[in-house]
Scaffold this motif. Structure first.
Motif, PDB file in Angstrom:
ATOM      1  N   ILE A  41       0.837  -1.200   0.000  1.00 13.63           N
ATOM      2  CA  ILE A  41       0.000   0.000   0.000  1.00 13.63           C
ATOM      3  C   ILE A  41       0.869   1.246   0.000  1.00 13.63           C
ATOM      4  O   ILE A  41       0.595   2.223  -0.702  1.00 13.63           O
ATOM      5  CB  ILE A  41      -0.945  -0.006   1.221  1.00 13.63           C
ATOM      6  N   THR A  42       1.941   1.220   0.786  1.00 12.84           N
ATOM      7  CA  THR A  42       2.868   2.351   0.824  1.00 12.84           C
ATOM      8  C   THR A  42       3.482   2.587  -0.550  1.00 12.84           C
ATOM      9  O   THR A  42       3.580   3.726  -1.015  1.00 12.84           O
ATOM     10  CB  THR A  42       3.978   2.089   1.861  1.00 12.84           C
ATOM     11  N   MET A  50       0.915   4.070  -2.901  1.00 17.03           N
ATOM     12  CA  MET A  50       0.745   5.502  -2.641  1.00 17.03           C
ATOM     13  C   MET A  50       1.870   6.317  -3.251  1.00 17.03           C
ATOM     14  O   MET A  50       1.645   7.374  -3.851  1.00 17.03           O
ATOM     15  CB  MET A  50       0.683   5.757  -1.132  1.00 17.03           C
ATOM     16  N   ILE A  89      -1.914  10.380   1.787  1.00 16.05           N
ATOM     17  CA  ILE A  89      -1.588   9.531   2.941  1.00 16.05           C
ATOM     18  C   ILE A  89      -2.631   9.701   4.049  1.00 16.05           C
ATOM     19  O   ILE A  89      -3.101   8.719   4.633  1.00 16.05           O
ATOM     20  CB  ILE A  89      -0.178   9.859   3.461  1.00 16.05           C
ATOM     21  N   TRP A 142      -5.676  10.869   3.668  1.00 17.34           N
ATOM     22  CA  TRP A 142      -6.960  10.373   3.174  1.00 17.34           C
ATOM     23  C   TRP A 142      -7.045   8.851   3.322  1.00 17.34           C
ATOM     24  O   TRP A 142      -8.124   8.307   3.591  1.00 17.34           O
ATOM     25  CB  TRP A 142      -7.164  10.759   1.714  1.00 17.34           C
ATOM     26  N   GLY A 143      -5.918   8.177   3.160  1.00 15.85           N
ATOM     27  CA  GLY A 143      -5.900   6.739   3.362  1.00 15.85           C
ATOM     28  C   GLY A 143      -6.361   6.369   4.762  1.00 15.85           C
ATOM     29  O   GLY A 143      -7.099   5.389   4.953  1.00 15.85           O
ATOM     30  N   SER A 185     -10.375   7.508   5.070  1.00 13.64           N
ATOM     31  CA  SER A 185     -11.291   6.654   4.306  1.00 13.64           C
ATOM     32  C   SER A 185     -11.332   5.236   4.856  1.00 13.64           C
ATOM     33  O   SER A 185     -12.404   4.618   4.921  1.00 13.64           O
ATOM     34  CB  SER A 185     -10.889   6.637   2.828  1.00 13.64           C
ATOM     35  N   SER A 186     -10.186   4.705   5.262  1.00 10.43           N
ATOM     36  CA  SER A 186     -10.173   3.337   5.797  1.00 10.43           C
ATOM     37  C   SER A 186     -10.887   3.265   7.144  1.00 10.43           C
ATOM     38  O   SER A 186     -11.541   2.263   7.454  1.00 10.43           O
ATOM     39  CB  SER A 186      -8.733   2.829   5.927  1.00 10.43           C
ATOM     40  N   ASN A 241      -6.084   0.278  11.371  1.00 17.53           N
ATOM     41  CA  ASN A 241      -5.895   1.364  10.411  1.00 17.53           C
ATOM     42  C   ASN A 241      -4.836   2.357  10.867  1.00 17.53           C
ATOM     43  O   ASN A 241      -4.133   2.940  10.039  1.00 17.53           O
ATOM     44  CB  ASN A 241      -7.228   2.074  10.173  1.00 17.53           C
ATOM     45  N   PHE A 300      -1.522   3.387   8.853  1.00 19.78           N
ATOM     46  CA  PHE A 300      -1.158   4.781   8.612  1.00 19.78           C
ATOM     47  C   PHE A 300       0.283   5.043   9.044  1.00 19.78           C
ATOM     48  O   PHE A 300       1.010   5.799   8.402  1.00 19.78           O
ATOM     49  CB  PHE A 300      -2.109   5.705   9.389  1.00 19.78           C
ATOM     50  N   ASN A 306       2.386   3.840   6.249  1.00 19.86           N
ATOM     51  CA  ASN A 306       2.111   4.566   5.001  1.00 19.86           C
ATOM     52  C   ASN A 306       2.768   5.940   4.992  1.00 19.86           C
ATOM     53  O   ASN A 306       3.098   6.462   3.921  1.00 19.86           O
ATOM     54  CB  ASN A 306       0.600   4.717   4.800  1.00 19.86           C
TER      55      ASN A 306
END
Length: 272
Positions: A53-54, A57, A88, A90-91, A94-95, A129, A133, A136
């Motif tokens: 995921i990182t 992004m 980042i 927003w990830g 949203s999650s 989450n 983060f 991320n």
């Protein structure tokens, strides 16, 4: 794992709900272990694990940065860090929303078979989450090196901002979890709204682009929480009104979540 103690006879619904919250929030070993197991299970056969995921992004930022910087005619040294921190953050937002919708329904086996506080599953989703983060944010390191951005003490202001996001995510997850468990059609609807909110939130654009209507961005709750995390790292300390707005939204969420959880807590297991 520690199962919750059976409730005393004659205990009111409010007392049961309060005890559920206390036991769920304070039972760190259980919800932290569950969260780590979720992360490990999701990336069990992956070489890079959650760092996929990182990496995704980072590739997204590298592709969108020059494109939207040219479209909006903004200097890349100004726009790319803004975009990177926006994606980042927003990830995280949203999650938290999407996992909040499924915080009960996604663990129906556990809810039915083990007597655990329901709020423990909320904490499980939130912690999962937050850990995601945490790694991320490493996607910002290559951008710092490339653009020569040096860390500043003001970045520490993002910590209380992130904690305030989590504080608001708790009641939001309870609200979304209850409604999405009762009405299963709500989860894809919320997912669609989140996708739309990405474009309505200042992530790939700046409020200044709205001209005289720039103030409208402050009416977006997600933009408020975005700013208290992104702002300090980007270099713009959020104003007092931004923090007051985030606190006000959080209070409203608790005022909505509390009576909902008291009334419908006992029905969640049956809805699942």
């Amino acid at each position: 794992m520690q199962a919750s103690v059976s409730s005393p006879r004659g205990e009111s619904r409010a007392a049961k709900a309060a005890r559920d919250v206390i036991e769920g929030v304070t039972n760190y070993p259980v919800w932290a272990t569950f969260a780590w197991q979720d992360i490990r299970q999701r990336y069990k056969r992956s070489v890079l694990g959650p760092f996929w995921i990182t990496l995704t992004m980072l590739v997204t930022i590298a592709g969108m940065g020059p494109l939207y910087g040219a479209l909006f005619k903004i200097d890349l040294h100004t726009f790319v860090p803004y975009l990177a921190l926006g994606i980042i953050t927003w990830g995280l937002l949203s999650s938290l929303i999407l996992d909040g919708c499924a915080c009960f329904s996604a663990v129906e086996t556990v809810v039915r078979s083990v007597r655990l506080p329901l709020t423990l599953h909320v904490m499980r989703a939130m912690w999962r989450n937050f850990v995601m983060f945490g790694h991320n944010i490493l996607a910002y390191v290559p951008i710092m090196l490339f653009l020569g951005i040096a860390p500043k003490w003001t970045w520490l202001m993002a910590i209380p901002g992130a904690l305030l996001v989590l504080l608001a995510a708790f009641p939001a997850s309870i609200i979304l979890g209850i409604f999405c468990t009762r009405f299963r059609d709500m989860q894809p609807i919320v997912g669609s709204i989140v996708q739309l909110a990405f474009f309505l939130t200042p992530i790939i654009w700046k409020p200044e682009a709205l001209g005289e209507r720039a103030y409208l961005a402050s009416f977006n709750p997600l933009a408020v929480f975005m700013e208290i995390v992104r702002g300090p790292i980007y270099g713009t300390i959020p104003s007092q009104n931004i923090y007051l707005g985030a606190i006000g939204i959080t209070v409203v969420l608790y005022l909505i979540a509390a009576p909902l959880f008291v009334r419908f807590r006992s029905r969640i297991a049956f809805w699942i």
